[in-house]
Design an enzyme around this catalytic site. Structure first.
Site, PDB file in Angstrom:
ATOM      1  N   PHE A 115       0.837  -1.199   0.000  1.00  0.00           N
ATOM      2  CA  PHE A 115       0.000   0.000   0.000  1.00  0.00           C
ATOM      3  C   PHE A 115       0.871   1.248   0.000  1.00  0.00           C
ATOM      4  O   PHE A 115       1.874   1.312   0.727  1.00  0.00           O
ATOM      5  CB  PHE A 115      -0.852   0.079   1.273  1.00  0.00           C
ATOM      6  CG  PHE A 115      -1.785  -1.066   1.496  1.00  0.00           C
ATOM      7  CD1 PHE A 115      -1.349  -2.231   2.129  1.00  0.00           C
ATOM      8  CD2 PHE A 115      -3.103  -0.982   1.103  1.00  0.00           C
ATOM      9  CE1 PHE A 115      -2.220  -3.286   2.352  1.00  0.00           C
ATOM     10  CE2 PHE A 115      -3.987  -2.029   1.341  1.00  0.00           C
ATOM     11  CZ  PHE A 115      -3.544  -3.184   1.957  1.00  0.00           C
ATOM     12  N   ASP A 116       0.450   2.238  -0.755  1.00  0.00           N
ATOM     13  CA  ASP A 116       0.994   3.571  -0.580  1.00  0.00           C
ATOM     14  C   ASP A 116       0.362   4.119   0.698  1.00  0.00           C
ATOM     15  O   ASP A 116      -0.646   3.591   1.182  1.00  0.00           O
ATOM     16  CB  ASP A 116       0.619   4.422  -1.807  1.00  0.00           C
ATOM     17  CG  ASP A 116       1.038   5.870  -1.665  1.00  0.00           C
ATOM     18  OD1 ASP A 116       0.347   6.737  -2.225  1.00  0.00           O
ATOM     19  OD2 ASP A 116       2.060   6.135  -0.991  1.00  0.00           O
ATOM     20  N   GLY A 117       0.937   5.179   1.240  1.00  0.00           N
ATOM     21  CA  GLY A 117       0.402   5.718   2.486  1.00  0.00           C
ATOM     22  C   GLY A 117      -0.665   6.779   2.251  1.00  0.00           C
ATOM     23  O   GLY A 117      -1.862   6.533   2.408  1.00  0.00           O
TER      24      GLY A 117
END
Lengths: 260, 387
Positions: free
Chosen positions: B232-234
């Site tokens: 996941f990107d943040g």
């Protein structure tokens, strides 16, 4: 129109006869014979359904003014009070813009005879006993309730229940398998008169219990009857209620898939 | 993306050292994810007794098949265009119209489709299910994969044949014949929806359903067959886009300043937070049976934030949410492609097409989350429309 067999279509076109739909006055008008200020009957449960049937007819004729595969709606009433005030019924029908080709006034004994004599393909009622009797005589009988019939869509939405064990909450669509199959074939043919989008009829298939194979089988069964479903839902155990609410069917058919 | 510093990439795995977190001061926020799609602990019932499922131990029992209830399962809805490759059919649809498209489908009914970008991900979900069933034979806490497509039911038999051919365990599907599937996604309590069409994904996101757009990469690098890896990107994926807004509006320095000032203030939820949470709950089931090291689910945070500065707020937020992430990679602005290539996730979620494309170039299967401020700046990629 997706057709896998063009030749048969052309041949059968010549033999198309109307789909006779009989509906009881209690289903069309509010039960109890409720009246509006003009003394006319107020629309009941089957009302939107009849409007949808009519819309289908209009569109069929638009495609082909010589079309013979149309819905032929007849109104049946055993209510003696309504029979005495037959003009009120006809007035109400006219007022609401419904097209009914025939009125059948009968008493409870002759009522089934009337269905058979009129070659009824589909019998719609809100009375469970009537539905049972109809099916016993081999007529496809659908018990309407407030959930199934009174949906706001203009489009006629027919829902096939692919699992034989599954019945609608309203009660089963009772009939011999044959009556159901021939009616389904007629619906399939009607559907075939229109393209994929902007069709006045939409056919959906739902299988509730089994997995993908049972849905696949149901799709194949429908196809063998000449019915190409628009939508298919394989629920495999997910509660049907929310799905049915989304689908907004006018009525449900399940008898095509029964094992008897 | 500006290279923020010369800090080497910091990889932090496993348990992060105890961070002091101030009491949540989120209050009422602008974030639309607050409280939505909260994956309620009670419903997943990890602490409660698993509901007894009478007589259903094996997958197929006497004509009945084991189907988890939507409220117990982690439902992943995939469209036919991302599960399988349907480019040829797409062309027929675009060039010759829908009638010809359906005729073509029916004609090729017995030819199964080839695997699409979501295929490895779905296979990995099934691997996890197999492990879960070994440990908890009666439990309904599994992945439930549902095929959701705008296709007409005419294509149904070909799709079923394809599922059979690839031996996928997909028993639920929904072919809407052109109408929106959003209602069905909700009725099925969908935890994640993957589609090729950004419009549909956006619609799902606004309805509170985690969703992402997938694209067919030119190459797909091999991924693990025994461990599901989700990256996941943040910002604007797990978290809201609030900080990204600052960065876009006021630049990097302001961003750093803002993050430092607000270090103890939790970030707001992002659209994929719920899905990470769902993964975490399944992970805990493996830990409970002593399988932490051998866990078939592994999660990654791959963020442009820096470990020493802006990353702290991200970690504190995750901590406060009670979410564990197995590996947090703070790239401090370095390109994500090479790192993702090392991780080889089955799916990587990012809100910026720039990163999606970068990942795809290196064969990583990436999914775009069209959420937040970055969407105004996504100019490169044309979203594909249609079925």
């Amino acid at each position: 129109m997706v057709s896998t067999d063009q030749k048969t279509d052309v041949k059968e076109k010549e033999a198309d006869c109307p789909v006779v739909v009989a509906v009881t006055s209690h289903a069309v008008f509010e039960s109890g014979g409720a009246e509006d200020p003009d003394g006319l009957y107020v629309g009941g449960i089957a009302f939107p359904l009849l409007q949808a049937l009519q819309k289908v007819n209009e569109r069929l004729l638009k495609e082909n003014p010589a079309e013979s595969l149309l819905f032929d709606v007849i109104l049946i009433t055993t209510d003696s009070q309504q029979q005495q005030q037959s003009s009120r019924i006809t007035e109400s029908i006219r007022h609401h813009g419904l097209k009914v080709s025939r009125f059948c006034f009968s008493n409870e004994e002759d009522f089934m005879e009337n269905l058979l004599n009129n070659n009824v393909h589909l019998f719609l009622t809100t009375n469970r006993n009537e539905a049972l009797q109809g099916s016993q005589k081999g007529v496809l009988s659908v018990l309407l309730d407030e959930h199934t019939a009174s949906c706001p869509t203009e489009q006629l939405r027919v829902l096939f229940c692919g699992d034989a064990v599954v019945q609608s909450e309203a009660g089963p669509a009772l009939a011999s398998k044959q009556a159901a199959q021939s009616f389904s074939a007629q619906i399939g043919k009607m559907r075939g008169r229109f393209g994929l989008f902007d069709s006045p009829i939409s056919i959906a298939l739902v299988t509730s219990r089994g997995g993908r194979e049972s849905c696949g089988d149901a799709l194949r069964t429908l196809r063998s009857l000449g019915v190409n479903a628009d939508e298919a839902y394989c629920l495999a155990g997910v509660p049907r209620g929310p799905i049915k609410r989304l689908l907004q069917p006018h009525f449900l058919l399940s008898e095509c898939f029964s094992s008897n | 993306m500006v290279k923020m510093s010369l800090e080497p990439v910091q990889v932090m795995s496993g348990q992060v050292a105890e961070l002091k977190v101030a009491p949540s001061s989120n209050g009422d926020s602008a974030g639309s994810w607050e409280g939505k799609r909260e994956f309620d602990k009670d419903h997943l019932g990890l602490t409660a007794k698993p509901k007894p499922v009478t007589g259903r131990r094996a997958r197929k029992v006497e004509g009945g098949v084991f189907f988890p209830k939507p409220e117990n399962a982690v439902t992943v809805a995939v469209s036919s265009r991302v599960l399988f490759r349907t480019e040829r059919e797409q062309k027929v649809f675009e060039q010759q119209g829908v009638e010809e498209y359906l005729r073509y489908q029916i004609e090729h009914e017995n030819e199964p489709f080839a695997p699409g970008p979501a295929f490895p991900f779905v296979k990995a979900l099934e691997t996890v299910n197999a492990r879960l069933r070994e440990l908890y034979p009666q439990s309904e806490e599994l992945f439930d994969i549902v095929l959701v497509t705008y296709n007409h039911a005419h294509v149904g038999i070909r799709l079923i044949n394809t599922i059979n051919h690839h031996n996928l365990f997909i028993e639920r599907f929904c072919m809407t014949g052109g109408s929106s599937p959003i209602g069905y996604l909700k009725a099925w309590q969908t935890n994640l929806y993957l589609s090729a069409d950004a419009n549909k994904v956006r619609e799902a996101l606004t309805e509170g359903i985690a969703a992402a757009t997938m694209f067919m990469p030119e190459k797909m690098t091999e991924v693990s067959e025994s461990q599901l890896r989700v990256a996941f990107d943040g910002d604007a994926v797990l978290f809201s886009d609030e900080s990204e807004r600052i960065f876009k509006a006021h630049g990097l320095d302001k961003f750093f300043e803002h993050e430092k000032e607000n270090e103890d203030r939790l970030l707001d939820h992002g659209p994929l937070k719920g899905f990470l949470e769902a993964l975490g709950k399944l992970q805990k089931k493996f830990y409970a049976k002593g399988q932490r090291l051998d866990c078939p689910i592994r999660t990654y945070l791959v963020t442009a934030r820096s470990a020493a500065s802006s990353g702290i707020r991200a970690l504190k937020t995750l901590r406060a949410w009670g979410l564990e992430i197995d590996e947090a990679l703070f790239l401090a602005g370095a390109p994500k492609g090479p790192m993702l290539e090392k991780i080889r996730p089955h799916i990587y979620f990012d809100d910026q097409m720039f990163h999606i494309e970068g990942a795809a170039e290196m064969g990583t299967i990436a999914a775009h989350v069209p959420y937040g401020i970055a969407q105004k700046h996504n100019s490169k990629h044309n979203t594909s429309a249609g079925k």
